[in-house]
Design an enzyme around this catalytic site. Structure first.
Site, PDB file in Angstrom:
ATOM      1  N   GLU A 244       1.825  -4.550 -12.526  1.00 45.08           N
ATOM      2  CA  GLU A 244       0.884  -4.057 -13.648  1.00 45.08           C
ATOM      3  C   GLU A 244       0.823  -2.689 -13.325  1.00 45.08           C
ATOM      4  O   GLU A 244       0.320  -2.152 -12.451  1.00 45.08           O
ATOM      5  CB  GLU A 244      -0.574  -4.864 -13.336  1.00 45.08           C
ATOM      6  N   GLU A 377       1.552   9.387 -19.944  1.00 46.10           N
ATOM      7  CA  GLU A 377       0.076   9.058 -19.830  1.00 46.10           C
ATOM      8  C   GLU A 377      -0.889  10.049 -19.212  1.00 46.10           C
ATOM      9  O   GLU A 377      -0.408  10.712 -18.317  1.00 46.10           O
ATOM     10  CB  GLU A 377       0.407   7.837 -18.609  1.00 46.10           C
TER      11      GLU A 377
HETATM   12  P1  NAP Z   1      -0.607   4.833  -7.581  1.00 48.23           P
HETATM   13  O1  NAP Z   1      -0.624   6.117  -7.287  1.00 48.23           O
HETATM   14  O2  NAP Z   1       0.524   4.159  -7.936  1.00 48.23           O
HETATM   15  O3  NAP Z   1      -1.449   3.859  -6.590  1.00 48.23           O
HETATM   16  C1  NAP Z   1      -1.603   2.409  -6.678  1.00 48.23           C
HETATM   17  C2  NAP Z   1      -1.414   1.899  -5.188  1.00 48.23           C
HETATM   18  O4  NAP Z   1      -0.228   2.195  -4.758  1.00 48.23           O
HETATM   19  C3  NAP Z   1      -2.634   2.596  -4.215  1.00 48.23           C
HETATM   20  O5  NAP Z   1      -2.832   1.515  -3.412  1.00 48.23           O
HETATM   21  C4  NAP Z   1      -1.490   3.411  -3.708  1.00 48.23           C
HETATM   22  O6  NAP Z   1      -2.053   3.589  -2.179  1.00 48.23           O
HETATM   23  C5  NAP Z   1      -0.255   2.754  -3.347  1.00 48.23           C
HETATM   24  N1  NAP Z   1       0.751   3.708  -3.208  1.00 48.23           N
HETATM   25  C6  NAP Z   1       1.033   4.868  -3.381  1.00 48.23           C
HETATM   26  N2  NAP Z   1       2.185   5.332  -2.890  1.00 48.23           N
HETATM   27  C7  NAP Z   1       2.763   4.243  -2.572  1.00 48.23           C
HETATM   28  C8  NAP Z   1       4.241   3.797  -2.079  1.00 48.23           C
HETATM   29  N3  NAP Z   1       4.964   4.855  -1.976  1.00 48.23           N
HETATM   30  N4  NAP Z   1       4.492   2.697  -1.719  1.00 48.23           N
HETATM   31  C9  NAP Z   1       3.677   1.887  -1.715  1.00 48.23           C
HETATM   32  N5  NAP Z   1       2.379   1.857  -2.388  1.00 48.23           N
HETATM   33  C10 NAP Z   1       1.915   3.267  -2.870  1.00 48.23           C
HETATM   34  O7  NAP Z   1      -1.503   4.677  -8.772  1.00 48.23           O
HETATM   35  P2  NAP Z   1      -2.938   5.142  -8.870  1.00 48.23           P
HETATM   36  O8  NAP Z   1      -2.942   6.522  -9.224  1.00 48.23           O
HETATM   37  O9  NAP Z   1      -3.913   4.369  -7.928  1.00 48.23           O
HETATM   38  O10 NAP Z   1      -3.434   4.338 -10.132  1.00 48.23           O
HETATM   39  C11 NAP Z   1      -3.263   4.647 -11.582  1.00 48.23           C
HETATM   40  C12 NAP Z   1      -1.961   4.085 -12.185  1.00 48.23           C
HETATM   41  O11 NAP Z   1      -2.234   2.653 -12.215  1.00 48.23           O
HETATM   42  C13 NAP Z   1      -1.942   4.567 -13.649  1.00 48.23           C
HETATM   43  O12 NAP Z   1      -0.613   4.757 -14.013  1.00 48.23           O
HETATM   44  C14 NAP Z   1      -2.530   3.024 -14.451  1.00 48.23           C
HETATM   45  O13 NAP Z   1      -1.942   2.913 -15.823  1.00 48.23           O
HETATM   46  C15 NAP Z   1      -2.057   2.212 -13.506  1.00 48.23           C
HETATM   47  N6  NAP Z   1      -2.944   0.902 -13.541  1.00 48.23           N
HETATM   48  C16 NAP Z   1      -2.385  -0.062 -14.248  1.00 48.23           C
HETATM   49  C17 NAP Z   1      -3.296  -1.129 -14.485  1.00 48.23           C
HETATM   50  C18 NAP Z   1      -2.593  -2.436 -15.159  1.00 48.23           C
HETATM   51  O14 NAP Z   1      -3.018  -3.486 -14.972  1.00 48.23           O
HETATM   52  N7  NAP Z   1      -1.321  -2.417 -15.846  1.00 48.23           N
HETATM   53  C19 NAP Z   1      -4.224  -1.365 -13.898  1.00 48.23           C
HETATM   54  C20 NAP Z   1      -4.972  -0.269 -13.298  1.00 48.23           C
HETATM   55  C21 NAP Z   1      -4.159   0.896 -13.104  1.00 48.23           C
HETATM   56  P3  NAP Z   1      -2.842   4.809  -1.750  1.00 48.23           P
HETATM   57  O15 NAP Z   1      -4.023   4.918  -2.436  1.00 48.23           O
HETATM   58  O16 NAP Z   1      -2.926   4.617  -0.331  1.00 48.23           O
HETATM   59  O17 NAP Z   1      -1.936   6.066  -2.186  1.00 48.23           O
END
Ligand code: NAP
Length: 474
Positions: A244, A377
């Site tokens: 997602e 985004e």
């Molecule tokens: P993110 O930086 O991708 O982080 C999401 C999750 O991934 C967190 O638990 C993060 O952990 C982890 N993560 C970060 N780096 C990683 C790596 N190298 N390997 C494995 N896991 C890793 O995203 P975010 O900033 O939290 O969330 C915003 C994004 O999520 C936006 O792009 C939004 O559109 C998307 N989103 C999508 C949906 C959907 O249903 N399509 C819903 C909500 C959000 P840490 O926090 O420990 O870094």
């Protein structure tokens, strides 16, 4: 604390980390910071638990989920306050999120009883063809900070209902809500090892889950950038993945739309969670004949939004999650201005308000496709307004080459609603509706917005596999 094999634990490394309130940068908690060894322990526990959990009857799985749901219902207020404190959204939005989070558990408590197999007519009288639905196996789940409760239960509940043990890694910025959900899981008496919580180093935790042959499924919600990395790594053990990912939602307003309703819906869709949701409107397209009237109504409402700490009663817009988010918002606004955009309200960081980062709700007129905000985004409280002349043009411009999560269309012409709905390349389409998310519907994107669906009868399929049995009775 981590929750592994039915016990609260410190990390094996004994490392800890602080959790901050983004509204004022106060420390609101300290949690264990786990790593590879903790995940290995969780995989071992999940593996042992899987033997009996996969055979647990639907009724029993349903009873556990119902128990977790009723415990969470008694904690609604406490959960909402935790969400607001650790990620900043206004308390009324947090309460809405908690209700959605519980609705997923309620839905899957019932869906556990509807995992039906099939029999298929065979080509020979001596043969019988059976299709069984079986749990895929141990599931790794990684969730983002912007919905610390709903993204957790939207994965946990269908996985548990399907018979899969889970190892959850919540976002490092928002582990406290996940801990509270696991307190309910613990109190509900879920068998040990069936649900495990490992907070800590994202790369180490993800790598350990990905390296394991026992973990058969990875479900991830987060950015497209990280999602792509995980998908590619998951190929090494051919794990099933659900992704997602990011979005870039267009909001189309036709000249026959109810402009008052459209303006109100656009404010809700754009500015909830300070613009930090994957389904938030990122571009508004208005028919040129009604552009001024719509913009005036919209801007008037935007100007009334109140910025503040989410715990204050009248707050509509809380802080951005961190300085990186602020930098992206500023970059998009400056770039739009340089390319001819006209800022009709907002456009600045809020100065002298506590220590968090707050940005004014911002509307940019005269938008054009050369602007970064038209393609990337933003994840913040900023929206550009584009105008269009024809339906075909609106659809063509609304479809994004990379993203395809949510889109919105406002019209009072039923024929047009159908034409637009069928032409938009998005997984979720709101027609005269800017809040489509609900537990019983399939949530997910096309293109680089993701793979798989969460919610409804569709969401549980992500945790099941078909087993084909051919029976020769001759
Ligand atoms: P993110 O930086 O991708 O982080 C999401 C999750 O991934 C967190 O638990 C993060 O952990 C982890 N993560 C970060 N780096 C990683 C790596 N190298 N390997 C494995 N896991 C890793 O995203 P975010 O900033 O939290 O969330 C915003 C994004 O999520 C936006 O792009 C939004 O559109 C998307 N989103 C999508 C949906 C959907 O249903 N399509 C819903 C909500 C959000 P840490 O926090 O420990 O870094």
């Amino acid at each position: 604390m981590l929750y592994i094999n039915g016990k609260w634990k410190v990390a094996q490394s004994k490392e800890r980390m602080s959790v901050y309130n983004p509204a004022n940068l106060e420390i609101i908690g300290e949690v264990a910071f786990g790593g590879a060894n903790d995940v290995k322990e969780a995989i071992q526990a999940a593996s042992a638990a899987y033997k009996s959990w996969k055979k647990t009857s639907a009724d029993e799985k349903s009873r556990y989920l119902n128990k977790i749901s009723s415990l969470l219902k008694s904690m609604e207020e406490e959960l909402a306050v935790t969400i607001t404190k650790e990620m900043g959204k206004p308390l009324k939005e947090s309460l809405g999120e908690v209700k959605l989070a519980i609705a997923y558990i309620d839905w899957y408590a019932e869906e556990a009883k509807r995992i039906y197999g099939e029999t298929i007519p065979a080509s020979s009288p001596d043969k019988r063809i059976l299709v069984l639905q079986e749990p895929i196996g141990i599931t790794g789940a990684i969730t983002p900070w912007n919905f610390p409760a709903a993204m957790v239960t939207r994965k946990l509940a269908p996985a548990l209902a399907a018979g899969c043990p889970v190892i959850l890694k919540p976002a490092s910025t928002t582990p406290l809500t996940a801990i509270k959900i696991f307190e309910a899981i613990d109190e509900a008496g879920l068998p040990k090892g069936v649900a495990n919580l490992v907070i800590g180093s994202s790369s180490e935790i993800a790598q350990t889950l990905l390296d394991s042959k026992e973990v058969r499924k990875l479900t991830f919600t987060g950015s497209t950038e990280i999602g792509k990395k995980l998908m590619s790594e998951a190929s090494r053990t051919v794990k099933k993945v659900s992704m997602e990912l990011g979005g870039h939602a267009p909001f189309i307003v036709f000249s026959d739309a109810d402009l008052e309703k459209a303006a109100e819906a656009a404010v809700a869709s754009k500015f909830r969670n300070a613009g930090q949701t994957c389904v938030c409107t990122n571009r508004i397209y208005v028919h040129q004949e009604v552009a001024d009237e719509f913009t005036n109504k919209f801007v008037e409402k935007v100007k009334r939004l109140k910025i503040g700490n989410g715990m204050e009663k009248d707050t509509d817009i809380g802080p951005l999650i961190n300085e990186d988010s602020l930098a992206k918002v500023i970059e998009h606004v400056e770039d739009a201005e340089q390319k001819g955009g006209l800022i009709v309200c907002g456009g600045k960081k809020v100065e002298n308000y506590d220590k968090g980062v707050f940005y004014e709700p911002t509307v940019i007129q005269n938008a054009n496709e050369s602007m970064k905000i038209a393609a990337e985004e933003t994840f913040g409280p900023v929206v550009p307004i584009f105008t269009f002349k024809t339906e075909e043009e609106a659809i063509e411009r609304a479809n994004h080459p990379d993203y395809g999560l949510a889109s919105y269309c406002f019209t009072s012409d039923l024929n047009r609603a159908f034409r637009v709905m069928e032409s938009l390349e998005y997984g979720i389409i709101g027609i005269n509706d800017s809040m489509p998310t609900t537990a019983q519907a399939p949530f997910g994107g096309v293109k680089e917005s993701g793979v798989g669906r969460e919610g409804g009868k569709y969401g549980i399929k992500e945790y099941l596999e078909e087993k084909f049995v051919s029976l020769n009775i001759g």
